[in-house]
Scaffold this active site. Structure first.
Site, PDB file in Angstrom:
ATOM      1  N   LEU A 138      -3.942   5.876 -42.902  1.00 30.19           N
ATOM      2  CA  LEU A 138      -4.303   5.156 -43.100  1.00 30.19           C
ATOM      3  C   LEU A 138      -3.120   3.522 -43.408  1.00 30.19           C
ATOM      4  O   LEU A 138      -2.185   3.835 -43.771  1.00 30.19           O
ATOM      5  CB  LEU A 138      -5.545   4.607 -43.984  1.00 30.19           C
ATOM      6  CG  LEU A 138      -6.880   5.295 -43.497  1.00 30.19           C
ATOM      7  CD1 LEU A 138      -7.653   4.647 -44.989  1.00 30.19           C
ATOM      8  CD2 LEU A 138      -6.924   4.271 -41.658  1.00 30.19           C
ATOM      9  N   ASP A 139      -2.923   2.834 -42.157  1.00 27.12           N
ATOM     10  CA  ASP A 139      -2.000   1.694 -42.078  1.00 27.12           C
ATOM     11  C   ASP A 139      -2.011   1.081 -43.730  1.00 27.12           C
ATOM     12  O   ASP A 139      -2.689   1.267 -44.349  1.00 27.12           O
ATOM     13  CB  ASP A 139      -2.239   0.571 -41.691  1.00 27.12           C
ATOM     14  CG  ASP A 139      -2.183   0.775 -40.571  1.00 27.12           C
ATOM     15  OD1 ASP A 139      -1.391   1.941 -40.076  1.00 27.12           O
ATOM     16  OD2 ASP A 139      -2.803  -0.137 -39.342  1.00 27.12           O
ATOM     17  N   GLU A 140      -0.946   1.019 -44.537  1.00 31.39           N
ATOM     18  CA  GLU A 140      -1.174   0.272 -45.675  1.00 31.39           C
ATOM     19  C   GLU A 140      -1.609  -0.252 -46.415  1.00 31.39           C
ATOM     20  O   GLU A 140      -2.342  -0.417 -46.994  1.00 31.39           O
ATOM     21  CB  GLU A 140       0.733   0.377 -46.096  1.00 31.39           C
ATOM     22  CG  GLU A 140       0.792  -0.522 -47.601  1.00 31.39           C
ATOM     23  CD  GLU A 140       3.111  -0.915 -47.935  1.00 31.39           C
ATOM     24  OE1 GLU A 140       2.520  -1.930 -48.563  1.00 31.39           O
ATOM     25  OE2 GLU A 140       3.923  -0.281 -46.788  1.00 31.39           O
ATOM     26  N   THR A 142      -4.179  -1.114 -45.010  1.00 30.02           N
ATOM     27  CA  THR A 142      -6.351  -1.536 -44.307  1.00 30.02           C
ATOM     28  C   THR A 142      -6.736   0.058 -46.017  1.00 30.02           C
ATOM     29  O   THR A 142      -5.788   1.010 -46.489  1.00 30.02           O
ATOM     30  CB  THR A 142      -5.485   0.277 -43.706  1.00 30.02           C
ATOM     31  OG1 THR A 142      -5.900  -0.792 -42.188  1.00 30.02           O
ATOM     32  CG2 THR A 142      -7.470   0.802 -42.976  1.00 30.02           C
ATOM     33  N   ARG A 239      -5.901  -2.546 -34.505  1.00 32.72           N
ATOM     34  CA  ARG A 239      -5.406  -4.165 -34.869  1.00 32.72           C
ATOM     35  C   ARG A 239      -4.472  -4.976 -33.468  1.00 32.72           C
ATOM     36  O   ARG A 239      -5.129  -5.833 -32.527  1.00 32.72           O
ATOM     37  CB  ARG A 239      -4.471  -4.138 -35.552  1.00 32.72           C
ATOM     38  CG  ARG A 239      -4.316  -3.206 -36.581  1.00 32.72           C
ATOM     39  CD  ARG A 239      -3.603  -3.240 -37.722  1.00 32.72           C
ATOM     40  NE  ARG A 239      -2.538  -4.202 -38.214  1.00 32.72           N
ATOM     41  CZ  ARG A 239      -1.616  -3.710 -38.837  1.00 32.72           C
ATOM     42  NH1 ARG A 239      -1.464  -2.629 -39.760  1.00 32.72           N
ATOM     43  NH2 ARG A 239      -1.460  -4.721 -39.962  1.00 32.72           N
TER      44      ARG A 239
END
Length: 297
Positions: A138-140, A142, A239
């Site tokens: 997951l993105d940082e 998120t 996003r």
């Protein structure tokens, strides 16, 4: 040399099939099947059996796995116990962790610590000799459910499930603006942003098909909470897609032009669905939606 012993007791509804057929159902790579057969490292009820052996309910299948069986046999994340992890589910092969926002999923250099995978490695090191193997990320910014393997065989199987879309990931996001429709699908190819290496854009360089399904949970005049299912898994897909249709995610510092220093990206991995390795059992593990996602009005 490190080795791993995997033992599976076959269930009561086990069909009378051959050991080879069972290996195929479990989706063991052909190369590993071949090595187990050639080196006689597979046993049924504690005795070596060939691949034509018929299996029955209650039989115990044991595999002795070696480093040579895997491209990446040893996980080398630095152990870090400074931050506890929120374990949502765990068995012998994997765990599902609720990642908090603001930490990276994995390190970018061999000695880096302070990431989720470092914390999972620290958790496992305190309890066993198992190691953490990354399956997805997951993105940082998120938060939410992340699946982590605990041995190289589980990692191989889970990554295969990820490729063939057996693993299903669900999200919730609060996006800007009022959504009129109850649900929708965004079909816009995503590629590289030629001017910003970190970013992605619709119809960018080397664009690939990207499909996002969404369903409205609640809305007001300023923002909407949506449930999201991904048909594809492109970098920053959610996003980019919601920004492209004029409803960027609240708190998105990369794709929301209205970003004004909000506390966090309002994107959360709410659920991960998967088949347990060495089983046909389907699992769905949920990560509670943070309270700040809901409309307080």
């Amino acid at each position: 040399m490190t080795e791993w012993i995997k033992t599976v007791t076959l269930p009561e509804n086990q069909p009378a099939i051959t050991l080879r057929e069972q290996m195929q159902i479990w989706q063991l790579p052909k190369r590993i099947q071949g090595q187990l057969r050639q080196q006689k490292r597979i046993y049924v009820n504690q005795a070596y059996r060939n691949m034509k052996t018929i299996l029955y309910a209650g039989d115990v299948v044991t595999m002795r796995l070696l480093e040579e069986d895997f491209v990446t046999p040893i996980s080398s994340y630095v152990s870090d116990v400074r931050q506890p992890i929120d374990v949502l589910y765990e068995n012998d092969d994997l765990l599902v962790v609720n990642k908090c926002n603001g930490i990276k999923t994995h390190p970018n250099s061999p000695l880096e610590d302070g990431t989720l995978m470092n914390y999972v490695q620290g958790y496992l090191a305190e309890r066993s000799h198992e190691s953490a193997y990354m399956v997805h990320r997951l993105d940082e910014a998120t938060s939410g459910a992340i699946l982590v393997a605990k041995n190289p065989m589980a990692a191989v199987l889970l990554n295969a499930y990820l490729r063939d879309k057996t693993i299903k990931r669900s999200y919730v996001a609060r996006v800007t603006g009022h959504l009129e429709e109850a649900s929708g699908t965004i079909r816009l190819p995503i590629g590289l942003d030629p001017y910003h290496s970190r970013l992605r854009m619709v119809n960018g360089v080397e664009a690939q098909d990207a499909v996002t399904h969404w369903r409205l949970i609640e809305t007001d005049s300023n923002s909407s909470l949506v449930a999201i299912e991904l048909e594809t898994g492109r970098t920053h897909q959610i996003r980019v897609h919601f920004a492209a249709i004029g409803h960027p995610i609240v708190g998105d510092s990369l794709y929301n032009q209205q970003y004004n220093g909000d506390a966090r990206l309002m994107l959360h991995g709410s659920e991960v669905g998967f088949i347990k390795p060495f089983s046909q059992t389907e699992m769905r593990v949920s990560a509670p939606i943070p309270g700040l996602f809901w409309n307080k009005g």
